[in-house]
Scaffold this motif. Sequence first.
Motif, PDB file in Angstrom:
ATOM      1  N   GLY A 151       0.839  -1.180   0.000  1.00  0.00           N
ATOM      2  CA  GLY A 151       0.000   0.000   0.000  1.00  0.00           C
ATOM      3  C   GLY A 151       0.877   1.234   0.000  1.00  0.00           C
ATOM      4  O   GLY A 151       2.093   1.148  -0.147  1.00  0.00           O
ATOM      5  N   GLU A 152       0.264   2.390   0.160  1.00  0.00           N
ATOM      6  CA  GLU A 152       0.974   3.653   0.050  1.00  0.00           C
ATOM      7  C   GLU A 152       1.294   4.226   1.418  1.00  0.00           C
ATOM      8  O   GLU A 152       0.446   4.261   2.306  1.00  0.00           O
ATOM      9  CB  GLU A 152       0.118   4.655  -0.729  1.00  0.00           C
ATOM     10  N   LEU A 153       2.537   4.702   1.571  1.00  0.00           N
ATOM     11  CA  LEU A 153       2.958   5.401   2.784  1.00  0.00           C
ATOM     12  C   LEU A 153       3.270   6.843   2.418  1.00  0.00           C
ATOM     13  O   LEU A 153       3.889   7.110   1.393  1.00  0.00           O
ATOM     14  CB  LEU A 153       4.169   4.713   3.410  1.00  0.00           C
ATOM     15  N   PRO A 154       2.837   7.809   3.253  1.00  0.00           N
ATOM     16  CA  PRO A 154       2.916   9.225   2.889  1.00  0.00           C
ATOM     17  C   PRO A 154       4.334   9.791   2.848  1.00  0.00           C
ATOM     18  O   PRO A 154       5.245   9.284   3.499  1.00  0.00           O
ATOM     19  CB  PRO A 154       2.098   9.929   3.977  1.00  0.00           C
ATOM     20  N   ALA A 155       4.463  10.892   2.118  1.00  0.00           N
ATOM     21  CA  ALA A 155       5.730  11.606   2.008  1.00  0.00           C
ATOM     22  C   ALA A 155       6.204  12.052   3.387  1.00  0.00           C
ATOM     23  O   ALA A 155       5.401  12.442   4.238  1.00  0.00           O
ATOM     24  CB  ALA A 155       5.568  12.815   1.091  1.00  0.00           C
ATOM     25  N   TYR A 156       7.489  11.962   3.608  1.00  0.00           N
ATOM     26  CA  TYR A 156       8.176  12.434   4.821  1.00  0.00           C
ATOM     27  C   TYR A 156       7.631  11.820   6.105  1.00  0.00           C
ATOM     28  O   TYR A 156       7.784  12.381   7.181  1.00  0.00           O
ATOM     29  CB  TYR A 156       8.172  13.970   4.881  1.00  0.00           C
ATOM     30  N   SER A 157       7.024  10.651   5.991  1.00  0.00           N
ATOM     31  CA  SER A 157       6.539   9.958   7.186  1.00  0.00           C
ATOM     32  C   SER A 157       7.595   8.986   7.687  1.00  0.00           C
ATOM     33  O   SER A 157       8.464   8.543   6.943  1.00  0.00           O
ATOM     34  CB  SER A 157       5.237   9.212   6.881  1.00  0.00           C
ATOM     35  N   ILE A 158       7.512   8.665   8.970  1.00  0.00           N
ATOM     36  CA  ILE A 158       8.325   7.622   9.583  1.00  0.00           C
ATOM     37  C   ILE A 158       7.348   6.495   9.885  1.00  0.00           C
ATOM     38  O   ILE A 158       6.360   6.700  10.596  1.00  0.00           O
ATOM     39  CB  ILE A 158       9.015   8.127  10.865  1.00  0.00           C
ATOM     40  N   CYS A 159       7.622   5.322   9.310  1.00  0.00           N
ATOM     41  CA  CYS A 159       6.648   4.227   9.356  1.00  0.00           C
ATOM     42  C   CYS A 159       7.301   2.970   9.921  1.00  0.00           C
ATOM     43  O   CYS A 159       8.497   2.739   9.760  1.00  0.00           O
ATOM     44  CB  CYS A 159       6.129   3.939   7.950  1.00  0.00           C
ATOM     45  N   CYS A 160       6.465   2.141  10.567  1.00  0.00           N
ATOM     46  CA  CYS A 160       6.962   0.861  11.056  1.00  0.00           C
ATOM     47  C   CYS A 160       5.803  -0.103  11.232  1.00  0.00           C
ATOM     48  O   CYS A 160       4.645   0.295  11.251  1.00  0.00           O
ATOM     49  CB  CYS A 160       7.725   1.028  12.364  1.00  0.00           C
ATOM     50  N   GLY A 161       6.162  -1.376  11.355  1.00  0.00           N
ATOM     51  CA  GLY A 161       5.182  -2.391  11.701  1.00  0.00           C
ATOM     52  C   GLY A 161       4.815  -3.337  10.580  1.00  0.00           C
ATOM     53  O   GLY A 161       5.320  -3.277   9.478  1.00  0.00           O
ATOM     54  N   THR A 162       3.891  -4.242  10.936  1.00  0.00           N
ATOM     55  CA  THR A 162       3.365  -5.244  10.019  1.00  0.00           C
ATOM     56  C   THR A 162       1.858  -5.268  10.180  1.00  0.00           C
ATOM     57  O   THR A 162       1.368  -5.847  11.130  1.00  0.00           O
ATOM     58  CB  THR A 162       3.950  -6.635  10.340  1.00  0.00           C
ATOM     59  N   PRO A 163       1.132  -4.568   9.321  1.00  0.00           N
ATOM     60  CA  PRO A 163       1.621  -3.780   8.189  1.00  0.00           C
ATOM     61  C   PRO A 163       2.191  -2.441   8.655  1.00  0.00           C
ATOM     62  O   PRO A 163       1.827  -1.932   9.715  1.00  0.00           O
ATOM     63  CB  PRO A 163       0.373  -3.561   7.339  1.00  0.00           C
ATOM     64  N   ALA A 164       3.074  -1.876   7.845  1.00  0.00           N
ATOM     65  CA  ALA A 164       3.702  -0.598   8.189  1.00  0.00           C
ATOM     66  C   ALA A 164       2.660   0.518   8.223  1.00  0.00           C
ATOM     67  O   ALA A 164       1.796   0.601   7.364  1.00  0.00           O
ATOM     68  CB  ALA A 164       4.791  -0.267   7.177  1.00  0.00           C
ATOM     69  N   MET A 165       2.775   1.350   9.245  1.00  0.00           N
ATOM     70  CA  MET A 165       1.875   2.489   9.433  1.00  0.00           C
ATOM     71  C   MET A 165       2.709   3.702   9.842  1.00  0.00           C
ATOM     72  O   MET A 165       3.707   3.544  10.543  1.00  0.00           O
ATOM     73  CB  MET A 165       0.875   2.188  10.560  1.00  0.00           C
ATOM     74  N   PRO A 166       2.277   4.891   9.476  1.00  0.00           N
ATOM     75  CA  PRO A 166       2.995   6.104   9.910  1.00  0.00           C
ATOM     76  C   PRO A 166       2.914   6.269  11.430  1.00  0.00           C
ATOM     77  O   PRO A 166       1.846   6.087  12.031  1.00  0.00           O
ATOM     78  CB  PRO A 166       2.246   7.237   9.209  1.00  0.00           C
ATOM     79  N   ILE A 167       4.049   6.582  12.052  1.00  0.00           N
ATOM     80  CA  ILE A 167       4.066   6.832  13.499  1.00  0.00           C
ATOM     81  C   ILE A 167       4.546   8.241  13.815  1.00  0.00           C
ATOM     82  O   ILE A 167       4.408   8.695  14.943  1.00  0.00           O
ATOM     83  CB  ILE A 167       4.935   5.808  14.253  1.00  0.00           C
ATOM     84  N   ASP A 168       5.145   8.912  12.822  1.00  0.00           N
ATOM     85  CA  ASP A 168       5.692  10.249  13.044  1.00  0.00           C
ATOM     86  C   ASP A 168       5.975  10.854  11.677  1.00  0.00           C
ATOM     87  O   ASP A 168       5.735  10.227  10.648  1.00  0.00           O
ATOM     88  CB  ASP A 168       6.987  10.150  13.868  1.00  0.00           C
ATOM     89  N   ALA A 169       6.473  12.074  11.669  1.00  0.00           N
ATOM     90  CA  ALA A 169       6.850  12.751  10.425  1.00  0.00           C
ATOM     91  C   ALA A 169       8.245  13.310  10.549  1.00  0.00           C
ATOM     92  O   ALA A 169       8.676  13.682  11.652  1.00  0.00           O
ATOM     93  CB  ALA A 169       5.859  13.864  10.117  1.00  0.00           C
ATOM     94  N   ARG A 170       8.945  13.350   9.426  1.00  0.00           N
ATOM     95  CA  ARG A 170      10.267  13.984   9.413  1.00  0.00           C
ATOM     96  C   ARG A 170      10.083  15.484   9.562  1.00  0.00           C
ATOM     97  O   ARG A 170       9.183  16.072   8.981  1.00  0.00           O
ATOM     98  CB  ARG A 170      10.979  13.692   8.093  1.00  0.00           C
ATOM     99  N   VAL A 171      10.939  16.088  10.351  1.00  0.00           N
ATOM    100  CA  VAL A 171      10.866  17.531  10.584  1.00  0.00           C
ATOM    101  C   VAL A 171      11.636  18.217   9.469  1.00  0.00           C
ATOM    102  O   VAL A 171      12.683  17.781   9.061  1.00  0.00           O
ATOM    103  CB  VAL A 171      11.477  17.878  11.961  1.00  0.00           C
ATOM    104  N   GLY A 172      11.093  19.349   8.965  1.00  0.00           N
ATOM    105  CA  GLY A 172      11.756  19.973   7.833  1.00  0.00           C
ATOM    106  C   GLY A 172      12.215  21.310   8.149  1.00  0.00           C
ATOM    107  O   GLY A 172      12.791  22.104   7.599  1.00  0.00           O
TER     108      GLY A 172
END
Length: 172
Positions: A151-172
């Motif tokens: 599936g799709e994971l969002p831009a600048y996200s930090i993802c983990c797991g099974t299935p992977a899910m966003p848990i945070d975002a990269r700071v810019g």
Amino acid sequence: MEFASDNHGLISIHPSAQVSELADLERSQRSTRIVIGAGCRIDSFVKIKPAGGLGDVRLGERCYLNSGCVLYSGNGIIIGNDVLIAANCTLAPVNHSFRDRNRLIREQGFEPSRGGIVIEDDVWIGANCVLLDGTVLRRGCVLAAGSLVRGELPAYSICCGTPAMPIDARVG
């Protein structure tokens, strides 16, 4: 360096790319192409195998595939620029058919494509991740070690797991 043989698949490696002598880039029997962009580094014990479909494997510029990664061509893999893939990851854009109980799974072929695998620019994939058919990792995504994606994971996200899910975002 570029070479082809007897109408089989083409392997194209930019002259500035570094491919370990211990990597295995297998030529296709069905004209699947493997394209390695400028400045890429393919470490030892990486396997790129045309299997399960007619998709190409294309790496952009300055990508790094660490030891033990396996990429099946299946329905295609497109990797953008500046992508880092840690050790022992599997990219498998293909799915076996299995619904007919009266036939062996190995005789049922493959399911229709879910879009292959697309990895946009500036992505980091941690060790031991598995990416399946239909995976899209948007620009700047970070995928934690041991994650599974379909599936799709969002831009600048930090993802983990099974299935992977966003848990945070990269700071810019």
